[in-house]
Design an enzyme around this catalytic site. Structure first.
Site, mmCIF file in Angstrom:
data_model
loop_
_atom_site.group_PDB
_atom_site.id
_atom_site.type_symbol
_atom_site.label_atom_id
_atom_site.label_comp_id
_atom_site.label_asym_id
_atom_site.label_seq_id
_atom_site.Cartn_x
_atom_site.Cartn_y
_atom_site.Cartn_z
ATOM 1 N N LYS A 196 0.795 -1.200 -0.012
ATOM 2 C CA LYS A 196 -0.128 0.096 0.067
ATOM 3 C C LYS A 196 0.989 1.147 -0.013
ATOM 4 O O LYS A 196 1.593 1.278 0.895
ATOM 5 C CB LYS A 196 -0.920 0.078 1.197
ATOM 6 C CG LYS A 196 -1.996 1.134 1.278
ATOM 7 C CD LYS A 196 -2.768 1.094 2.438
ATOM 8 C CE LYS A 196 -3.387 2.383 2.572
ATOM 9 N NZ LYS A 196 -4.711 2.567 3.698
ATOM 10 N N LYS A 248 -2.334 -1.720 -3.558
ATOM 11 C CA LYS A 248 -2.917 -0.217 -3.768
ATOM 12 C C LYS A 248 -2.067 0.615 -3.777
ATOM 13 O O LYS A 248 -1.145 0.918 -2.910
ATOM 14 C CB LYS A 248 -3.864 -0.533 -2.280
ATOM 15 C CG LYS A 248 -4.880 0.705 -2.119
ATOM 16 C CD LYS A 248 -5.535 0.693 -0.920
ATOM 17 C CE LYS A 248 -6.448 1.823 -0.918
ATOM 18 N NZ LYS A 248 -7.063 1.906 0.405
#
Length: 323
Positions: A196, A248
């Site tokens: 992320k 992400k």
């Protein structure tokens, strides 16, 4: 010279292109992120995310039913509390909005959808960070793990089938897995938001959760310049017991997604985040792109890079097109 190799033969008709496509999307591979806000009298549109709402409990139930009927695979819940404090007390309160919403959605569609919950403190803290702050104002990794353990138990007891660990604390998967197993929740799955990144593409999401963040999260989310580190983070989460790992955002990190997908023994998911969706909507609203074709192309690109499932705000609409 007359060419003897003619790849165009396999592009001649829609039927031929469909038959020879290398990758396909299925509604079951899509997951809808959904926001529920405490204290709302009626659903509220998020200005930076056209078509996406902050839900009431009632409208969230209806959205979950619609999602189940569309045939998508899951729904990821995010809660926006009315009151925040430094430790995010509402996050593990059984009466907190996310846990109340989880019980409601699990009761409504738990047999048809994988009901998932975001396990992070940023929505619940008055400083907007994903963890507890120390005396110097820095995120305290290990104290935060204690809060994640408490959140995990509250969410599992509320009926979440899969916990989305998005806080990017070192050791978070191991801490949560240990807490779940010790409390008898061996069947609750863990999604590690492993790679992320500290991305500018999260901007509209901050409005969606009414973020109180001042500053940034670069001391715990990954540097966008780093590719190998994404795979390293995924491998650590897998070793700690993650059932699924995540990359992400998706669009700007397809190389990282491909790296993780080629090495991972567990499913790999990707999140088409708020900024990605907002850019598509804005360009389409100006007539610069074909909205449907762009949505379809963007999601198949994520699939092509290796995602087994995709979180997308377009999930239900896209599932309708696929059917």
């Amino acid at each position: 010279m007359i060419p003897t190799v003619r790849p165009r033969r396999l592009r001649t008709t829609p039927a031929m292109r469909r038959l020879t496509a290398e990758h396909r999307l299925h509604p079951a591979e899509l997951i809808l992120p959904a926001f529920v806000r405490e204290g709302l009298g009626e659903p509220r549109e998020i200005s930076a995310m056209p078509g996406v709402l902050q839900h009431t409990l009632d409208s969230l139930r209806r959205a979950a039913v619609e999602a189940a009927e569309s045939g998508i695979g899951g729904i990821m819940l995010f809660g926006v509390p009315a009151v925040r404090d430094a430790r995010g007390s509402a996050a593990d309160d059984p009466r907190g909005i996310l846990n109340v919403a989880t019980r409601a959605v699990a009761a409504e569609v738990g047999d048809a959808l994988v009901v998932q919950t975001d396990l992070c403190l940023d929505e619940f803290t008055d400083h907007g960070h994903c963890g507890v702050l120390d005396a110097h104002g820095e995120v305290d990794n290990d104290t935060t793990l204690d809060r994640y353990r408490a959140m995990a138990l509250a969410q599992a007891e509320a009926g979440s089938a899969l916990l989305g660990l998005s806080g990017m604390m070192d050791g978070q998967v191991a801490a949560v897995r240990d807490a779940l197993d010790a409390a008898g929740h061996q069947g609750t799955a863990i999604l590690g938001y492993s790679a992320k990144y500290a991305s500018a593409f999260y901007g509209p999401f901050r409005e969606a959760v009414d973020s109180q963040l001042s500053g940034d999260r670069r001391t715990y989310q990954q540097d966008p310049a780093n590719r190998r580190e994404g795979l390293r983070e995924a491998e650590l989460d897998i070793a700690e017991g993650a059932d699924v790992v995540m990359v992400k955002p998706a669009m700007s990190y397809l190389d990282v997604l491909a790296d993780v997908a080629s090495a991972s023994p567990v499913p790999v998911w990707a999140y088409q985040v708020s900024g990605e969706a907002a850019m598509i909507e804005a360009a389409a609203a100006n007539g610069w792109i074909d909205r449907r074709r762009t949505i379809e192309e963007s999601v198949i690109g994520i699939k092509r890079a290796g995602a087994d499932a995709i979180l997308s705000y377009f999930a239900v609409e896209l599932a309708g097109w696929l059917r």
